[in-house]
Design a protein around this motif. Sequence first.
Motif, short mmCIF file in Angstrom:
data_model
loop_
_atom_site.label_atom_id
_atom_site.label_comp_id
_atom_site.label_asym_id
_atom_site.label_seq_id
_atom_site.Cartn_x
_atom_site.Cartn_y
_atom_site.Cartn_z
N THR A 117 -4.01 6.89 -2.50
CA THR A 117 -3.87 7.94 -1.33
C THR A 117 -5.24 8.48 -1.04
OG1 THR A 117 -1.78 8.43 -2.39
CG2 THR A 117 -2.43 9.91 -0.95
N GLU A 118 -6.04 8.64 -1.84
CA GLU A 118 -7.35 9.33 -1.48
C GLU A 118 -8.07 8.28 -0.74
OE1 GLU A 118 -9.32 10.74 -5.15
OE2 GLU A 118 -7.66 12.27 -5.39
N ALA A 119 -7.92 6.96 -1.00
CA ALA A 119 -9.06 6.06 -0.24
C ALA A 119 -8.25 5.86 0.94
CB ALA A 119 -8.59 4.52 -1.08
N VAL A 120 -7.09 5.72 1.16
CA VAL A 120 -6.17 5.66 2.58
C VAL A 120 -6.62 6.85 3.39
CG1 VAL A 120 -4.12 5.58 3.69
CG2 VAL A 120 -4.50 4.19 1.75
N THR A 121 -6.46 7.99 2.78
CA THR A 121 -6.81 9.38 3.44
C THR A 121 -8.15 9.19 3.94
OG1 THR A 121 -5.27 10.67 2.32
CG2 THR A 121 -6.81 11.97 3.33
N GLY A 122 -9.19 8.91 2.91
CA GLY A 122 -10.45 8.84 3.41
C GLY A 122 -10.71 8.02 4.67
N SER A 182 -2.46 18.64 6.52
CA SER A 182 -0.92 18.95 5.80
C SER A 182 -0.34 17.68 5.18
CB SER A 182 -0.33 19.60 6.83
OG SER A 182 0.00 18.62 7.91
N ILE A 183 -0.42 16.57 6.00
CA ILE A 183 0.21 15.28 5.18
C ILE A 183 -0.33 14.84 4.24
CG2 ILE A 183 0.67 13.01 6.10
CD1 ILE A 183 1.26 13.94 9.00
N CYS A 184 -1.72 14.83 4.28
CA CYS A 184 -2.66 14.17 2.97
C CYS A 184 -3.33 15.08 2.34
CB CYS A 184 -3.26 13.03 3.66
SG CYS A 184 -2.68 11.77 4.75
N ASP A 185 -4.33 15.74 2.86
CA ASP A 185 -5.17 16.67 2.06
C ASP A 185 -4.62 17.63 1.15
OD1 ASP A 185 -7.26 15.26 3.36
OD2 ASP A 185 -7.73 16.97 4.85
N ALA A 186 -3.38 18.12 1.73
CA ALA A 186 -2.76 19.13 0.89
C ALA A 186 -2.10 18.69 -0.37
CB ALA A 186 -1.62 20.00 1.93
N VAL A 187 -1.48 17.36 -0.19
CA VAL A 187 -0.81 16.62 -1.32
C VAL A 187 -2.01 16.39 -2.35
CG1 VAL A 187 0.28 14.65 -2.12
CG2 VAL A 187 1.01 15.71 0.01
N ILE A 188 -3.09 16.01 -2.04
CA ILE A 188 -4.21 15.61 -2.78
C ILE A 188 -4.61 16.97 -3.37
CG2 ILE A 188 -6.53 14.82 -3.00
CD1 ILE A 188 -5.88 12.92 -0.64
N GLU A 189 -4.64 18.01 -2.67
CA GLU A 189 -5.06 19.47 -3.12
C GLU A 189 -4.04 19.80 -4.48
OE1 GLU A 189 -4.84 24.05 -1.89
OE2 GLU A 189 -5.26 22.61 -0.43
N MET A 190 -2.60 19.70 -4.15
CA MET A 190 -1.60 20.01 -5.29
C MET A 190 -1.55 19.17 -6.26
SD MET A 190 1.61 21.05 -2.42
CE MET A 190 2.43 21.62 -3.64
N ALA A 191 -2.15 17.82 -6.22
CA ALA A 191 -2.29 16.88 -7.14
C ALA A 191 -3.34 17.39 -8.30
CB ALA A 191 -2.60 15.32 -6.88
N GLU A 192 -4.87 17.74 -7.48
CA GLU A 192 -5.83 18.02 -8.24
C GLU A 192 -5.40 19.53 -9.08
OE1 GLU A 192 -8.71 18.49 -5.16
OE2 GLU A 192 -9.32 16.32 -5.20
N ARG A 193 -4.58 20.22 -8.57
CA ARG A 193 -4.23 21.44 -9.44
C ARG A 193 -3.47 20.99 -10.76
NH1 ARG A 193 -3.15 26.48 -6.62
NH2 ARG A 193 -3.75 26.44 -4.36
N GLN A 194 -3.05 20.06 -10.65
CA GLN A 194 -2.41 19.63 -11.92
C GLN A 194 -2.85 18.44 -12.62
OE1 GLN A 194 0.30 21.09 -12.89
NE2 GLN A 194 1.64 21.83 -11.31
N VAL A 247 0.81 -1.19 0.15
CA VAL A 247 -0.04 0.07 -0.03
C VAL A 247 0.81 1.35 0.16
CG1 VAL A 247 -1.56 1.35 1.25
CG2 VAL A 247 -1.90 -1.07 1.20
N SER A 248 1.78 1.25 0.57
CA SER A 248 2.85 2.46 0.85
C SER A 248 3.66 2.69 -0.16
CB SER A 248 3.89 2.16 2.01
OG SER A 248 3.37 2.41 3.41
N ARG A 249 3.98 1.60 -1.19
CA ARG A 249 4.54 1.76 -2.51
C ARG A 249 3.90 2.37 -3.37
NH1 ARG A 249 9.72 -0.59 -2.56
NH2 ARG A 249 10.24 -2.04 -0.95
N GLN A 250 2.60 1.71 -3.47
CA GLN A 250 1.66 2.29 -4.39
C GLN A 250 1.32 4.13 -4.30
OE1 GLN A 250 -2.29 0.08 -5.37
NE2 GLN A 250 -1.40 -1.53 -4.08
N MET A 251 1.04 4.32 -2.79
CA MET A 251 0.98 5.68 -2.59
C MET A 251 2.31 6.53 -2.89
SD MET A 251 -0.52 5.41 1.21
CE MET A 251 -0.99 7.20 1.54
N LEU A 252 3.50 5.89 -2.66
CA LEU A 252 4.79 6.62 -3.17
C LEU A 252 4.66 6.56 -4.75
CD1 LEU A 252 7.57 7.54 -2.59
CD2 LEU A 252 8.48 5.16 -2.73
N ARG A 253 4.21 5.60 -5.31
CA ARG A 253 4.22 5.69 -6.74
C ARG A 253 3.37 6.92 -7.32
NH1 ARG A 253 4.89 -0.20 -6.87
NH2 ARG A 253 2.82 -0.31 -6.91
#
Length: 336
Positions: free
Chosen positions: A317-322, A298-310, A244-250
């Motif tokens: 990551t979204e599933a684990v965060t949820g 800061s650890i999860c939501d902000a990364v997802i926010e920055m991904a959505e900007r792009q 799971v962690s490796r998938q999030m890393l990718r």
Amino acid sequence: MSQLLEENDQVPSICVAGAGAIGITIAARFSIVGFRVRLIARGGSLASIRENGIRLLDKEGDHCSQVEVGRAADFGPQHIVFLCAKSYDLPELAASLQPLITSETTIIPVVNGIPWWYFDGEGGLWDGPVVRSVDPKGDLKKLMPSRQIIGTTTVITAERLGWGTARTFNPLQMTIGELDDRLSARVGELAAILNAAGIDVRVATRIRDAVWTKVVRNLISNPVTAITGATLRENFGNHYLSDVSRQMLREVIPVIEAYGGKLEVDPDAIIESGRMLGDVKTSMLQDFEKGNRLELASICDAVIEMAERQGITMPVTEAVTGIAHFRSQGEPANAA
């Protein structure tokens, strides 16, 4: 900072805002080597530290120190202020710290995840936006001027054992750098002060690469361990959890690249170094076990926010965060 140091015989006034595990560790290390340090605390922590001082158990021994402790209003302007609080507490903390901060104060945010200052000082296409997940109203940008901030990441695995007491047996490491990546005198001065306190300091040539490296370490471990109860050794050593962690890393690497950043280490090394830390509980797992709110914004939501900007998707990551949000304490029952 240079001017202030010269006016005070080269001895800076240092304030650590926050009496959690990291704040206690930093304050104790400064006190041990003779720096005058002030500690901002509140509630039972404030009362306990006033009576008993602070205590740090680290690889060098068992240290007890008496420090000046109080609220920001109890102290005057400071040369250096370390912000050692959970990201969700920062807006309230920043407002309360204004009596400490002048135009000459250097601010060092020792925070997890994507910092509110991420888009400040770099220039170019991405200069200026607010990271809504960590600074929804832009209050931190207003209260903590970016020109006074030195960017920071830490590798400090500390645990608060009780009010005023922390334990850490791994090396204390910190990376610092100007937001515009220039080499400055004040960064050199800060590095010297931290090194004197027994904290191993590296000055980054690209502070955002250091931030992303720390963000990735937290992103692929903290929410997973909060859900599962696993230690770092288990998270990165167990086949199912490490997958799971490796998938999030990718998923996060394309986001980093989209903002012109890069990891400072090989991705596989992040997995291995996490496993080698042993049966250490992440800060998020510690918070979960204590019934505290999880530092997901800061650890999860902000990364997802920055991904959505792009336009980048991060399904794992979204599933684990949820799931972590569901498990988190202190959030409204009707939170989306």
